[in-house]
Design an enzyme around this catalytic site. Sequence first.
Site, PDB file in Angstrom:
ATOM      1  N   ASP A  51     -22.660   7.645  12.788  1.00 22.47           N
ATOM      2  CA  ASP A  51     -22.584   9.039  12.357  1.00 22.47           C
ATOM      3  C   ASP A  51     -23.441   9.933  13.235  1.00 22.47           C
ATOM      4  OD1 ASP A  51     -21.166  10.661  10.579  1.00 22.47           O
ATOM      5  OD2 ASP A  51     -22.955  11.020   9.388  1.00 22.47           O
ATOM      6  N   GLU A  92     -30.085  18.351  11.161  1.00 19.44           N
ATOM      7  CA  GLU A  92     -29.430  17.080  10.855  1.00 19.44           C
ATOM      8  C   GLU A  92     -29.655  16.050  11.963  1.00 19.44           C
ATOM      9  OE1 GLU A  92     -24.859  16.093   9.867  1.00 19.44           O
ATOM     10  OE2 GLU A  92     -25.827  17.549   8.559  1.00 19.44           O
ATOM     11  N   GLU A 144     -16.750  18.707   6.030  1.00 17.84           N
ATOM     12  CA  GLU A 144     -18.004  18.906   5.293  1.00 17.84           C
ATOM     13  C   GLU A 144     -17.866  18.507   3.822  1.00 17.84           C
ATOM     14  OE1 GLU A 144     -20.366  19.139   7.220  1.00 17.84           O
ATOM     15  OE2 GLU A 144     -20.888  21.187   7.797  1.00 17.84           O
ATOM     16  N   GLU A 214     -11.685  10.065   7.870  1.00 20.18           N
ATOM     17  CA  GLU A 214     -12.874   9.788   7.050  1.00 20.18           C
ATOM     18  C   GLU A 214     -12.788   8.397   6.421  1.00 20.18           C
ATOM     19  OE1 GLU A 214     -15.639  11.428   6.716  1.00 20.18           O
ATOM     20  OE2 GLU A 214     -15.146  13.342   7.643  1.00 20.18           O
TER      21      GLU A 214
END
Length: 225
Positions: A51, A92, A144, A214
């Site tokens: 990620d 992040e 998101e 995803e």
Amino acid sequence: MEGAKKEIPMIEKWLNQHHQLYTAATRHPFTLSIRDGSVELSAFKRWLGQDYIFVRAFVPFVASLLVKAWKESDDDSDIEVILGGVAALNDEISWFKREASKWSVSLSSIVPQKANLEYCRFLESLMSPQVEYTVAVTAFWAIETVYQESYAHCLADGSKTSEELKETCQRWGNDDFGRYCRSLQDIANRSLEKSPEDIISKAEAIVIRVLEYEVEFWNMSRGEN
């Protein structure tokens, strides 16, 4: 005389039509294993490293979305909302570096896996000037929101998420991020409402593709592909 029925916004329609795929993305066995406390740390570490690579590819996509908003949006506040997302991504990336250090994950030696490479290539395709703002901002909302929904569930009533993983869940599952995702949904719905049928169809296809990516990303995190 009854008033006219209020039209259901486009995204809500899609969430009903593609409920099974949306659920597969937001209630995946990987995040459910975090929620029930059974996640394997090797899977969590794999997700963390992969990620981090994805987020670095996500930054230029969001930057390109800012440019599209500047050129194509009819509402100046869109830029402010998206800019808030860019600012959050800077924090992040720092968070991923701290977490990687905590879990002894060497980010410099992470090799992107197939599902990640394909997702990053997809992001790059959305950066093309030929991709309309409505399509790109709808993709942004979907990306998101999957994380927000997934990790908020890990913090919801009945969860057995371990203390050491609660910070990860809080990162995307917090209420502020939830409000941010709803702002993106409002922007996407407003843009879709004013779009011709071909753009709406293209945006719907992009949402489906995001949800599929995803699911593949979560599968990869579990070592399934």
